[in-house]
Design a protein around this motif. Structure first.
Motif, PDB file in Angstrom:
ATOM      1  N   UNK A   1      37.800  -1.409  50.494  1.00 20.42           N
ATOM      2  CA  UNK A   1      39.406  -1.507  50.592  1.00 20.42           C
ATOM      3  C   UNK A   1      39.948  -0.530  50.978  1.00 20.42           C
ATOM      4  N   UNK A   2      40.436  -0.146  52.086  1.00 21.51           N
ATOM      5  CA  UNK A   2      41.216   1.104  52.421  1.00 21.51           C
ATOM      6  C   UNK A   2      42.347   1.277  51.807  1.00 21.51           C
ATOM      7  N   UNK A   3      42.625   2.598  51.382  1.00 25.09           N
ATOM      8  CA  UNK A   3      44.135   3.043  50.900  1.00 25.09           C
ATOM      9  C   UNK A   3      44.724   3.624  52.061  1.00 25.09           C
ATOM     10  N   UNK A   4      45.370   2.850  52.922  1.00 26.55           N
ATOM     11  CA  UNK A   4      45.995   3.559  54.105  1.00 26.55           C
ATOM     12  C   UNK A   4      47.367   4.131  53.801  1.00 26.55           C
ATOM     13  N   UNK A   5      47.579   4.249  52.641  1.00 29.42           N
ATOM     14  CA  UNK A   5      48.917   5.102  52.248  1.00 29.42           C
ATOM     15  C   UNK A   5      48.510   6.660  52.126  1.00 29.42           C
ATOM     16  N   UNK A   6      47.015   6.725  51.821  1.00 29.51           N
ATOM     17  CA  UNK A   6      46.546   8.162  51.545  1.00 29.51           C
ATOM     18  C   UNK A   6      46.813   9.131  52.804  1.00 29.51           C
ATOM     19  N   UNK A   7      46.896  10.263  52.316  1.00 35.54           N
ATOM     20  CA  UNK A   7      47.079  11.336  53.431  1.00 35.54           C
ATOM     21  C   UNK A   7      46.307  12.546  53.201  1.00 35.54           C
ATOM     22  N   UNK A   8      45.496  12.880  53.539  1.00 33.03           N
ATOM     23  CA  UNK A   8      44.558  14.162  53.061  1.00 33.03           C
ATOM     24  C   UNK A   8      45.408  15.461  53.020  1.00 33.03           C
ATOM     25  N   UNK A   9      46.590  15.486  53.879  1.00 34.43           N
ATOM     26  CA  UNK A   9      47.392  16.802  53.947  1.00 34.43           C
ATOM     27  C   UNK A   9      47.986  16.792  52.650  1.00 34.43           C
ATOM     28  N   UNK A  10      48.186  15.791  51.741  1.00 36.85           N
ATOM     29  CA  UNK A  10      49.010  15.943  50.467  1.00 36.85           C
ATOM     30  C   UNK A  10      48.228  16.591  49.591  1.00 36.85           C
ATOM     31  N   UNK A  11      49.150  17.435  48.669  1.00 34.31           N
ATOM     32  CA  UNK A  11      48.742  18.271  47.589  1.00 34.31           C
ATOM     33  C   UNK A  11      48.533  17.351  46.307  1.00 34.31           C
ATOM     34  N   UNK A  12      47.134  17.518  45.806  1.00 33.80           N
ATOM     35  CA  UNK A  12      46.929  16.756  44.708  1.00 33.80           C
ATOM     36  C   UNK A  12      47.900  15.569  44.653  1.00 33.80           C
ATOM     37  N   UNK A  13      47.728  14.575  45.138  1.00 31.61           N
ATOM     38  CA  UNK A  13      48.373  13.255  44.879  1.00 31.61           C
ATOM     39  C   UNK A  13      47.727  12.399  43.981  1.00 31.61           C
ATOM     40  N   UNK A  14      48.436  11.768  43.191  1.00 25.72           N
ATOM     41  CA  UNK A  14      47.937  10.615  42.014  1.00 25.72           C
ATOM     42  C   UNK A  14      47.772   9.283  42.816  1.00 25.72           C
ATOM     43  N   UNK A  15      46.691   8.886  42.806  1.00 29.95           N
ATOM     44  CA  UNK A  15      46.507   7.570  43.279  1.00 29.95           C
ATOM     45  C   UNK A  15      46.572   6.505  42.070  1.00 29.95           C
ATOM     46  N   UNK A  16      47.047   5.288  42.221  1.00 31.43           N
ATOM     47  CA  UNK A  16      46.855   4.146  41.513  1.00 31.43           C
ATOM     48  C   UNK A  16      46.478   2.908  42.169  1.00 31.43           C
ATOM     49  N   UNK A  17      45.651   2.181  41.615  1.00 33.41           N
ATOM     50  CA  UNK A  17      45.226   0.749  42.219  1.00 33.41           C
ATOM     51  C   UNK A  17      45.668  -0.175  41.332  1.00 33.41           C
ATOM     52  N   UNK A  18      46.080  -1.300  42.046  1.00 33.22           N
ATOM     53  CA  UNK A  18      46.650  -2.534  41.253  1.00 33.22           C
ATOM     54  C   UNK A  18      45.847  -3.720  42.184  1.00 33.22           C
ATOM     55  N   UNK A  19      45.695  -4.735  41.404  1.00 32.27           N
ATOM     56  CA  UNK A  19      45.225  -6.087  41.735  1.00 32.27           C
ATOM     57  C   UNK A  19      46.157  -6.993  41.217  1.00 32.27           C
ATOM     58  N   UNK A  20      46.613  -7.695  42.350  1.00 36.37           N
ATOM     59  CA  UNK A  20      47.483  -8.781  42.152  1.00 36.37           C
ATOM     60  C   UNK A  20      47.083 -10.087  42.304  1.00 36.37           C
ATOM     61  N   UNK A  21      46.941 -11.059  41.435  1.00 35.69           N
ATOM     62  CA  UNK A  21      46.469 -12.367  41.645  1.00 35.69           C
ATOM     63  C   UNK A  21      47.261 -13.586  41.094  1.00 35.69           C
ATOM     64  N   UNK A  22      48.271 -14.265  41.889  1.00 38.35           N
ATOM     65  CA  UNK A  22      49.296 -15.061  41.520  1.00 38.35           C
ATOM     66  C   UNK A  22      50.259 -14.193  40.897  1.00 38.35           C
ATOM     67  N   UNK A  23      50.533 -14.401  39.610  1.00 38.42           N
ATOM     68  CA  UNK A  23      51.715 -13.776  39.022  1.00 38.42           C
ATOM     69  C   UNK A  23      51.213 -12.470  38.013  1.00 38.42           C
ATOM     70  N   UNK A  24      49.813 -12.420  38.003  1.00 38.88           N
ATOM     71  CA  UNK A  24      49.419 -11.294  37.119  1.00 38.88           C
ATOM     72  C   UNK A  24      48.951 -10.102  37.782  1.00 38.88           C
ATOM     73  N   UNK A  25      49.316  -8.989  37.363  1.00 39.36           N
ATOM     74  CA  UNK A  25      49.156  -7.618  38.005  1.00 39.36           C
ATOM     75  C   UNK A  25      48.197  -6.811  37.000  1.00 39.36           C
ATOM     76  N   UNK A  26      47.021  -6.330  37.621  1.00 37.76           N
ATOM     77  CA  UNK A  26      46.077  -5.607  36.732  1.00 37.76           C
ATOM     78  C   UNK A  26      46.297  -4.423  37.470  1.00 37.76           C
TER      79      UNK A  26
END
Length: 91
Positions: free
Chosen positions: A4-29
């Motif tokens: 599953x790609x993270x198309x928001x990521x840019x390698x030129x950014x300096x030490x970005x923090x990445x968070x992944x969330x999973x949404x199923x119906x009304x729940x968010x993990x």
């Protein structure tokens, strides 16, 4: 296996923090946070800045995967979403 790609990521950014969330119906993990995969994903998912890699998926994994990239002091947040649909029998 599924990537599953993270198309928001840019390698030129300096030490970005990445968070992944999973949404199923009304729940968010929140399953990748602070540089760590959370349970129960830790044993099933490989993380890289540009994508997450599932060794195997089941229908339970169907839903929306949201990648958020926080740059600097949080003044800039990039976001991308991928909807995963797993069909058929669980393998």
């Amino acid at each position: 296996a599924v990537d599953i790609p993270c198309s928001a990521y840019r390698s030129s950014w300096v030490s970005p923090r990445i968070e992944w969330k999973f949404q199923k119906g009304s729940s968010l993990v929140l399953f990748y946070y602070g540089g760590e995969l959370t349970e129960p994903y830790r044993n099933r998912v490989r993380f890289s800045p540009t994508a997450i890699h599932f060794e195997s998926v089941t229908r339970e994994d169907s839903g929306k995967y949201i990648c958020e990239v926080v740059v600097g002091d949080g003044s800039h947040i990039a976001k991308s979403e991928v909807t995963l649909t797993v069909q058929g029998e669980d393998t």
